[in-house]
Design a protein around this motif. Structure first.
Motif, short mmCIF file in Angstrom:
data_model
loop_
_atom_site.label_atom_id
_atom_site.label_comp_id
_atom_site.label_asym_id
_atom_site.label_seq_id
_atom_site.Cartn_x
_atom_site.Cartn_y
_atom_site.Cartn_z
N VAL A 63 27.33 27.77 6.95
CA VAL A 63 28.16 27.39 8.09
C VAL A 63 29.60 27.09 7.66
CG1 VAL A 63 26.21 26.54 9.44
CG2 VAL A 63 27.46 24.94 8.01
N LEU A 64 29.78 26.53 6.46
CA LEU A 64 31.14 26.27 5.99
C LEU A 64 31.89 27.56 5.70
CD1 LEU A 64 30.38 23.20 3.71
CD2 LEU A 64 31.89 23.18 5.71
N GLY B 137 33.34 29.08 8.66
CA GLY B 137 34.53 28.44 9.19
C GLY B 137 34.32 27.65 10.47
N ILE B 138 33.08 27.19 10.73
CA ILE B 138 32.81 26.60 12.04
C ILE B 138 32.70 25.08 12.00
CG2 ILE B 138 31.63 28.68 12.82
CD1 ILE B 138 28.98 27.17 12.45
N ALA B 139 32.85 24.45 10.84
CA ALA B 139 32.62 23.01 10.74
C ALA B 139 33.91 22.27 10.41
CB ALA B 139 31.57 22.72 9.67
N ASN C 239 29.64 18.12 -3.30
CA ASN C 239 29.45 19.30 -4.15
C ASN C 239 29.46 20.58 -3.33
OD1 ASN C 239 29.33 18.07 -6.66
ND2 ASN C 239 27.12 17.77 -6.60
N ILE C 240 28.84 20.54 -2.14
CA ILE C 240 28.85 21.73 -1.28
C ILE C 240 30.26 22.01 -0.78
CG2 ILE C 240 28.01 22.67 0.91
CD1 ILE C 240 25.40 21.09 0.43
N LEU C 241 30.98 20.97 -0.39
CA LEU C 241 32.36 21.15 0.05
C LEU C 241 33.23 21.72 -1.06
CD1 LEU C 241 32.83 17.88 2.15
CD2 LEU C 241 32.83 20.22 3.04
N GLN C 242 32.98 21.29 -2.30
CA GLN C 242 33.77 21.81 -3.42
C GLN C 242 33.41 23.26 -3.70
OE1 GLN C 242 35.33 19.35 -6.21
NE2 GLN C 242 35.26 20.73 -7.95
N ALA C 243 32.11 23.59 -3.64
CA ALA C 243 31.69 24.97 -3.90
C ALA C 243 32.30 25.94 -2.90
CB ALA C 243 30.16 25.06 -3.87
N THR C 244 32.49 25.47 -1.66
CA THR C 244 33.09 26.32 -0.63
C THR C 244 34.60 26.19 -0.57
OG1 THR C 244 32.69 24.59 1.03
CG2 THR C 244 31.00 26.29 0.80
N ARG C 245 35.17 25.41 -1.49
CA ARG C 245 36.62 25.19 -1.61
C ARG C 245 37.23 24.54 -0.36
NH1 ARG C 245 38.65 27.86 -6.33
NH2 ARG C 245 36.82 28.06 -7.64
N HIS C 246 36.42 23.77 0.37
CA HIS C 246 36.95 23.04 1.51
C HIS C 246 37.51 21.67 1.11
CE1 HIS C 246 34.86 26.02 4.02
NE2 HIS C 246 35.66 25.61 4.99
N ARG C 247 36.97 21.11 0.04
CA ARG C 247 37.47 19.81 -0.42
C ARG C 247 37.19 19.68 -1.91
NH1 ARG C 247 35.73 13.78 1.82
NH2 ARG C 247 36.99 12.60 0.34
N ILE C 248 38.21 19.44 -2.69
CA ILE C 248 38.07 19.30 -4.13
C ILE C 248 38.03 17.82 -4.46
CG2 ILE C 248 39.05 19.85 -6.38
CD1 ILE C 248 38.11 22.28 -4.71
#
Length: 552
Positions: A416-417, A420-422, A443-452
């Protein structure tokens, strides 16, 4: 709006020994040895452990003809153990090794970036149309004899493109981009098609999950445009170890499998190779659950003029970064600033409820293994109706094991990340601590480069080319540098997987020879061939020299 039901991409089956990749066959799990291919006993023993763990195909590095010839001895040794498994020769820079291996094993992997071209030398950076055409003729002349040999011995071919290992010729036209990676693969595939060689599997990998998923999707589109149906090998290169490696792999591989793309997978961890197999199996178990539960969904995106292959955030009233939510309470349904959209009911009523409150944050949740497909469909429906409320995507799992949860949640939330829907995510599970859930979310946010939120380590799994103890070295480097939030550090076993494939890293630690290391700042080698005992202090000094060091 187009109706979509979960289906798997149609591919042509390819036989690799007694294993078939593609067609209607289950997704095949494979791994790669870390031993020297000249070590017959060690390679056979490690292969046996991979097979006992559930691996169905095993790859071995094949630097030269000597290693290619020893593959036959390894096969014989496996036979005395009662182990029957297809072997794959992994070849870089040495076409002679590919020819020798094609007579001895079930599949040969070649890299278009260095099979004919010398790799990234940057000696020639401009090519006229005529020169470019001449280079393509060279590729065909070099590749066709290998195809003929593979036909003769019923050997399959894997065309494996890696981010950062493109040739100067491709770089001159496309740069180090997903488009360049796709074209590198397509040049070789067109030769195979012209010469009616169909036993081909393709891989196109990167350590950056966004680059990896975008490139695979672009490759599928390019093949569809030319009526090609070759099966795909999926993997995230240099994923690392531990939780990071597992989550990064599950996000990248799982996101593509969720859309029915992929016929064989390899999870690359900087650990013993048999440890990769349970992770791959866990990803596939969840995909099986999703495919078994799925119904009809509206899956189209609605971002006008957006590149369909690139992760683009849906337009919403939320203008901040994607984040994690620490606590949610469904009892507070209609209170304050929030709305709960329950996708287990009438979606039309939910849309009407949201439309009446444009200032409300919408928490979207659903039951079932196909939660991610439902959520994506519903939020796309919001966009189609011009509803721009911020969205929290939430899932309450009944999984009690954190190890199992991290794979399942990484596949679901990664999907879902990357769609681009969240605007925010929430993961809930019984008997899993809030600290663990928060770490998993980050960790999921970092893997998807949404938050480091921490240091990122790009490390290869090791193979027979590795020139030092990669696993223990990675642990030492992590212990010394894991406080450097936002920094990307590559830890690579050799020059094949080194300078190119860690191109996304800020600093690199690369095996240069037995017991020797070279250090990189970005793509530039700045410290060459120093003893391994000196390498970590020199790496820290290099980071300090460029102003990227902070005291822990």
């Amino acid at each position: 709006m187009e109706k979509f039901q979960w289906t798997r991409r149609v591919t042509s089956p390819v036989k690799v020994g007694d294993v078939t990749i593609g067609g209607n066959n289950p997704v095949v799990v494979q791994s790669m040895t870390t031993t020297s291919t000249n070590d017959t006993k060690g390679s056979a023993e490690q292969t046996r452990r991979i097979v006992e763990a559930g691996g169905e195909i095993v790859r071995l590095t094949t630097q030269g003809v000597r290693e290619a010839e020893n593959l036959y001895e390894i096969k014989k040794s496996l036979g005395t153990m009662g182990v029957k498994v297809p072997l794959v020769a992994d070849v870089h820079f040495n076409p002679r090794a590919a020819f020798a291996a094609a007579e001895r094993v079930e599949k040969v992997r070649i890299n278009p970036g260095n099979f004919v071209d010398p790799g990234r030398t940057f000696k020639k950076i401009e090519f006229t149309d005529g020169e470019y055409a001449e280079e393509l003729i060279k590729i065909e002349n070099a590749l066709v004899p290998l195809l003929d040999l593979c036909k003769e011995h019923h050997t399959a071919l894997r065309i494996g493109v890696n981010h950062g290992s493109l040739s100067d010729r491709i770089m001159s036209r496309y740069g180090d981009t997903p488009a360049g990676m796709v074209e590198s693969a397509m040049e070789f595939l067109r030769v195979c098609v012209r010469h009616e060689f169909n036993d081909v599997v393709i891989s196109i990998k990167a350590s950056n999950v966004l680059v990896m998923t975008e490139t695979v999707r672009r490759l599928v589109a390019a093949m569809d445009a030319e009526d090609m149906h070759f099966p795909l090998h999926l993997g995230v290169t240099e994923a690392g170890d531990g939780e990071d490696g597992r989550i990064k792999s599950a996000v990248g591989i799982g996101s593509l499998l969720m859309d029915g793309i992929g016929d064989t997978i390899r999870v690359s961890l900087s650990e013993e190779p048999e440890q990769e197999i349970p992770v791959a199996k866990a990803i596939l178990r969840h995909i099986d659950e999703v495919s078994g539960a799925s119904g009809d969904y509206v899956m189209n995106g609605y971002i006008e003029d957006a590149d369909p292959f690139v992760c683009s955030r849906r337009k919403s009233a939320w203008d901040g970064r994607v984040t994690q939510v620490v606590g949610l309470d469904p009892i507070n349904d209609e209170t304050k600033d929030g709305i709960w959209a329950d996708l287990n009911g009438d979606w039309g009523l939910e849309y009407d409820k949201i439309s009446a409150r444009h200032d409300a944050v919408v928490t979207v949740t659903a039951d079932g293994a196909d939660w991610a497909l439902k959520v994506k469909s519903f939020v796309n429906g919001m966009s189609a109706r011009g509803i721009e409320n911020p969205v929290i995507v939430a899932k309450f799992y009944d999984i009690v094991s954190f190890e199992a949860l991290q794979i399942t949640a990484a596949v679901d939330f990664g999907y879902v990340l990357l769609s681009g829907i969240a605007d925010a995510i929430f993961i809930g599970a019984p008997d899993v601590t809030r600290e663990e859930l928060n770490r998993l979310s980050l960790n999921i946010l970092q893997a998807t480069r949404h938050r480091i939120s921490k240091t990122e380590f790009i490390s290869c799994p090791g193979c027979g080319r590795t020139l030092y103890d990669l696993q223990s070295t990675l642990k030492e480097i992590k212990a010394a540098t894991s406080h450097l939030k936002g920094l990307k550090i590559g830890v690579m076993g050799c020059i094949v997987n080194g300078p190119g494939e860690m191109a996304d890293a800020d600093y690199g630690y690369v095996g240069a020879g037995p017991g020797h290391i070279s250090l990189y700042k970005g793509k530039e080698c700045v410290v060459k061939n120093i003893p391994a005992s000196e390498a970590l202090p020199r790496l820290i000094a290099l980071i300090k020299e460029h102003g990227d060091w902070v005291e822990p």
